[in-house]
Design a protein around this motif. Structure first.
Motif, PDB file in Angstrom:
ATOM      1  N   ARG A 179       0.761  -1.031  -0.361  1.00  0.00           N
ATOM      2  CA  ARG A 179       0.270   0.181   0.291  1.00  0.00           C
ATOM      3  C   ARG A 179       0.616   1.306  -0.048  1.00  0.00           C
ATOM      4  O   ARG A 179       0.591   2.236  -1.163  1.00  0.00           O
ATOM      5  CB  ARG A 179      -0.846   0.261   1.497  1.00  0.00           C
ATOM      6  CG  ARG A 179      -1.925   1.254   1.761  1.00  0.00           C
ATOM      7  CD  ARG A 179      -2.741   1.565   2.063  1.00  0.00           C
ATOM      8  NE  ARG A 179      -3.534  -0.303   2.228  1.00  0.00           N
ATOM      9  CZ  ARG A 179      -3.921  -0.462   3.871  1.00  0.00           C
ATOM     10  NH1 ARG A 179      -4.509   0.646   4.720  1.00  0.00           N
ATOM     11  NH2 ARG A 179      -4.586  -1.937   3.895  1.00  0.00           N
ATOM     12  N   LEU A 183       0.686   4.495  -2.926  1.00  0.00           N
ATOM     13  CA  LEU A 183      -0.140   6.169  -2.430  1.00  0.00           C
ATOM     14  C   LEU A 183       1.399   6.568  -3.228  1.00  0.00           C
ATOM     15  O   LEU A 183       1.066   7.278  -3.984  1.00  0.00           O
ATOM     16  CB  LEU A 183       0.205   5.953  -0.687  1.00  0.00           C
ATOM     17  CG  LEU A 183      -0.746   5.144  -0.868  1.00  0.00           C
ATOM     18  CD1 LEU A 183      -0.949   5.268   0.479  1.00  0.00           C
ATOM     19  CD2 LEU A 183      -2.067   6.226  -0.874  1.00  0.00           C
ATOM     20  N   MET A 220      -6.756   6.157   1.671  1.00  0.00           N
ATOM     21  CA  MET A 220      -6.204   5.071   2.013  1.00  0.00           C
ATOM     22  C   MET A 220      -5.150   4.403   2.779  1.00  0.00           C
ATOM     23  O   MET A 220      -5.172   3.332   2.802  1.00  0.00           O
ATOM     24  CB  MET A 220      -5.670   3.906   0.508  1.00  0.00           C
ATOM     25  CG  MET A 220      -5.963   5.008  -1.108  1.00  0.00           C
ATOM     26  SD  MET A 220      -5.351   5.132  -3.332  1.00  0.00           S
ATOM     27  CE  MET A 220      -4.346   3.368  -2.083  1.00  0.00           C
ATOM     28  N   TYR A 221      -4.147   4.980   3.577  1.00  0.00           N
ATOM     29  CA  TYR A 221      -3.776   4.774   4.519  1.00  0.00           C
ATOM     30  C   TYR A 221      -4.226   4.477   5.113  1.00  0.00           C
ATOM     31  O   TYR A 221      -3.872   4.131   6.346  1.00  0.00           O
ATOM     32  CB  TYR A 221      -3.005   6.788   4.696  1.00  0.00           C
ATOM     33  CG  TYR A 221      -2.264   6.332   5.980  1.00  0.00           C
ATOM     34  CD1 TYR A 221      -1.024   6.010   5.223  1.00  0.00           C
ATOM     35  CD2 TYR A 221      -2.462   7.006   7.105  1.00  0.00           C
ATOM     36  CE1 TYR A 221      -0.107   6.115   7.025  1.00  0.00           C
ATOM     37  CE2 TYR A 221      -2.161   6.661   8.245  1.00  0.00           C
ATOM     38  CZ  TYR A 221      -0.576   6.963   8.083  1.00  0.00           C
ATOM     39  OH  TYR A 221       0.462   6.295   9.266  1.00  0.00           O
ATOM     40  N   GLN A 252      -7.496   2.727   5.480  1.00  0.00           N
ATOM     41  CA  GLN A 252      -8.184   1.159   5.049  1.00  0.00           C
ATOM     42  C   GLN A 252      -7.178   0.284   7.053  1.00  0.00           C
ATOM     43  O   GLN A 252      -6.134   0.345   6.451  1.00  0.00           O
ATOM     44  CB  GLN A 252      -7.552   0.951   4.075  1.00  0.00           C
ATOM     45  CG  GLN A 252      -8.294   2.308   3.174  1.00  0.00           C
ATOM     46  CD  GLN A 252      -8.585   1.434   1.472  1.00  0.00           C
ATOM     47  OE1 GLN A 252      -7.607   0.485   1.455  1.00  0.00           O
ATOM     48  NE2 GLN A 252      -9.854   1.608   0.838  1.00  0.00           N
TER      49      GLN A 252
END
Length: 201
Positions: A155, A159, A197-198, A200
């Motif tokens: 992830r 990003l 996103m971070y 999640q």
């Protein structure tokens, strides 16, 4: 004068000449573009003879790649120092994106864009700058990963590369005279998405 001191002085002069050539090359790329950045113009701006260039760089492509590496090394050092001071959590994500935008736009973006466009039809230049560009990405990703905390590696990399490619596109938009308000909105929207996103699980 001792032999060691004389040797050191000669090495210092060589390094000063090399640095002057690299700085002049970046300046030419930004001011007049790759096509007009002749060796004669670069030498004139650096204040050295054309013969001096041959002691440092075998080809124009090699000089161009070294100039971008010279610039990115300085920016990478600045970026690494700034990343160490980032806050944790979501605010740190937003701050990191701002830092990457600052690093991948401006002088670096202008110089590299000139070389990317030229490299499309110049195999020698493409071969010279590709490893420099990849090395910058790997080194910057390593710094970002160090401050990403417990974020899964995959992830963090996603990003990072999304941010790099977005900021490069926005930097090109700026070079072409795009709307600065639109760029700010897009960057702000990306920061919102990146924080999600971070966060999640």
């Amino acid at each position: 004068m001792t032999e060691a001191k004389a040797h050191r002085t000669q090495a210092q002069r060589r390094e000063q000449t090399r640095t002057a050539l690299l700085d002049a090359t970046v300046e030419c790329l930004v001011d007049i573009g790759y096509a007009r950045a002749s060796m004669q113009e670069i030498c004139a701006r650096a204040g050295v003879s054309k013969g001096a260039v041959q002691h440092h760089f075998a080809t124009k492509a090699e000089l161009m790649a070294a100039a971008v590496e010279h610039l990115t090394t300085k920016l990478r050092t600045q970026l690494a120092s700034s990343l160490e001071d980032l806050p944790g959590g979501a605010s740190g994500v937003e701050a990191a994106i701002d830092l990457l935008w600052a690093g991948y736009s401006g002088t670096l973006s202008t110089a590299v864009t000139e070389l990317w466009v030229a490299a499309r039809t110049d195999p020698e230049l493409r071969t010279a700058i590709r490893p420099v560009d990849r090395a910058l990405g790997r080194a910057t990703l390593a710094h970002v990963s160090q401050v990403a905390g417990d974020l899964p590696k995959e992830r963090a990399e996603t990003l990072f590369w999304l941010t790099v490619n977005l900021t490069r596109g926005l930097a090109l938009d700026a070079e072409l005279g795009g709307d600065p308000n639109r760029r700010r909105k897009l960057l702000q929207e990306w920061k919102r998405i990146a924080v999600l996103m971070y966060s999640q699980p």
